[in-house]
Design a protein around this motif. Structure first.
Motif, mmCIF file in Angstrom:
data_model
loop_
_atom_site.group_PDB
_atom_site.id
_atom_site.type_symbol
_atom_site.label_atom_id
_atom_site.label_comp_id
_atom_site.label_asym_id
_atom_site.label_seq_id
_atom_site.Cartn_x
_atom_site.Cartn_y
_atom_site.Cartn_z
ATOM 1 N N VAL A 18 0.843 -1.201 0.000
ATOM 2 C CA VAL A 18 0.000 0.000 0.000
ATOM 3 C C VAL A 18 0.877 1.250 0.000
ATOM 4 O O VAL A 18 0.655 2.186 -0.785
ATOM 5 N N GLU A 19 1.892 1.286 0.862
ATOM 6 C CA GLU A 19 2.789 2.456 0.942
ATOM 7 C C GLU A 19 3.559 2.649 -0.362
ATOM 8 O O GLU A 19 3.717 3.779 -0.828
ATOM 9 N N ALA A 20 4.030 1.553 -0.945
ATOM 10 C CA ALA A 20 4.749 1.658 -2.224
ATOM 11 C C ALA A 20 3.834 2.249 -3.288
ATOM 12 O O ALA A 20 4.243 3.130 -4.048
ATOM 13 N N GLY A 21 2.595 1.771 -3.330
ATOM 14 C CA GLY A 21 1.633 2.306 -4.284
ATOM 15 C C GLY A 21 1.399 3.792 -4.065
ATOM 16 O O GLY A 21 1.379 4.579 -5.021
ATOM 17 N N GLU A 22 1.244 4.199 -2.797
ATOM 18 C CA GLU A 22 1.016 5.623 -2.488
ATOM 19 C C GLU A 22 2.208 6.470 -2.912
ATOM 20 O O GLU A 22 2.029 7.544 -3.502
ATOM 21 N N LYS A 23 3.419 6.014 -2.615
ATOM 22 C CA LYS A 23 4.619 6.776 -2.988
ATOM 23 C C LYS A 23 4.746 6.923 -4.495
ATOM 24 O O LYS A 23 5.251 7.928 -4.983
ATOM 25 N N LEU A 24 4.292 5.920 -5.219
ATOM 26 C CA LEU A 24 4.386 5.944 -6.678
ATOM 27 C C LEU A 24 3.150 6.533 -7.336
ATOM 28 O O LEU A 24 3.094 6.668 -8.554
ATOM 29 N N GLY A 25 2.148 6.890 -6.514
ATOM 30 C CA GLY A 25 0.918 7.446 -7.065
ATOM 31 C C GLY A 25 0.067 6.396 -7.756
ATOM 32 O O GLY A 25 -0.661 6.706 -8.713
ATOM 33 N N LEU A 26 0.169 5.169 -7.287
ATOM 34 C CA LEU A 26 -0.547 4.058 -7.905
ATOM 35 C C LEU A 26 -1.337 3.282 -6.849
ATOM 36 O O LEU A 26 -1.190 3.514 -5.649
ATOM 37 N N SER A 27 -2.095 2.327 -7.284
ATOM 38 C CA SER A 27 -2.889 1.518 -6.356
ATOM 39 C C SER A 27 -2.080 0.332 -5.840
ATOM 40 O O SER A 27 -1.067 -0.058 -6.431
ATOM 41 N N ARG A 28 -2.570 -0.221 -4.752
ATOM 42 C CA ARG A 28 -1.956 -1.437 -4.218
ATOM 43 C C ARG A 28 -2.074 -2.552 -5.241
ATOM 44 O O ARG A 28 -1.174 -3.391 -5.379
ATOM 45 N N GLY A 29 -3.170 -2.553 -5.984
ATOM 46 C CA GLY A 29 -3.386 -3.572 -7.007
ATOM 47 C C GLY A 29 -2.291 -3.582 -8.064
ATOM 48 O O GLY A 29 -1.870 -4.646 -8.516
ATOM 49 N N ALA A 30 -1.827 -2.403 -8.454
ATOM 50 C CA ALA A 30 -0.746 -2.321 -9.448
ATOM 51 C C ALA A 30 0.524 -2.960 -8.887
ATOM 52 O O ALA A 30 1.209 -3.715 -9.582
ATOM 53 N N VAL A 31 0.805 -2.674 -7.632
ATOM 54 C CA VAL A 31 1.996 -3.243 -6.984
ATOM 55 C C VAL A 31 1.857 -4.769 -6.928
ATOM 56 O O VAL A 31 2.793 -5.495 -7.268
#
Length: 158
Positions: A18-31
């Protein structure tokens, strides 16, 4: 960047999906999608990960690091570049962390003319580029001046 490279990046920085997605401006699903190997990590995301890693390494406690800088010197061991310029001496200093290197660069900036200055890690990767290092030094100096000015204006409580 493959699945393992992305996971390694995320874990090194201590991010959840979730945090990686937020930092990248993406969803957790993308990660999750990349980490499950459904699709490769896009180049744009890989570049964003590299930049986030570099910024993560700018933490004060990150180290060891090396401060590299060139200043104008009238030193006999320096390399003569031309008669009109004078001499330039390139120096390097090993520091236990960024904070120590930043303080040293700030001291150098007060006493000499820095032409080039940057902080790198052991593998040669640049952590603080020249312009951003000088901006950080100036911002710290200005903040320090502001604190001293505010303290001088506060009336004593006698």
């Amino acid at each position: 960047m493959d699945l393992w490279g992305f996971k390694k990046w995320r874990r090194k920085l201590g991010y959840t999906q979730v945090e990686a997605g937020e930092k990248l401006g993406l969803s957790r699903g993308a990660v999750q999608y990349w980490e499950s190997e459904h699709r490769p990590v896009p180049v744009a995301v890989e570049l964003a990960c590299q930049e986030l890693l570099r910024l993560w390494k700018q933490r004060p406690e990150f180290g060891p690091v090396t401060l590299l800088y060139a200043d104008h010197a009238d030193d006999p061991i320096s390399l003569e570049t031309s008669a009109s310029v004078g001499s330039i001496l390139v120096r390097s200093e090993r520091h236990p962390d960024n904070e120590s290197a930043l303080k040293s660069a700030a001291r150098q900036r007060e006493t000499t003319t820095l032409f080039i200055a940057f902080i790198a890690e052991d593998d040669g990767s640049v952590i603080w580029s020249g312009p951003e290092l000088l901006r950080e030094i100036d911002a710290r100096r200005n903040a320090s001046i502001g604190e001293k000015t505010s303290a001088a204006r506060v009336p004593s409580s006698r």
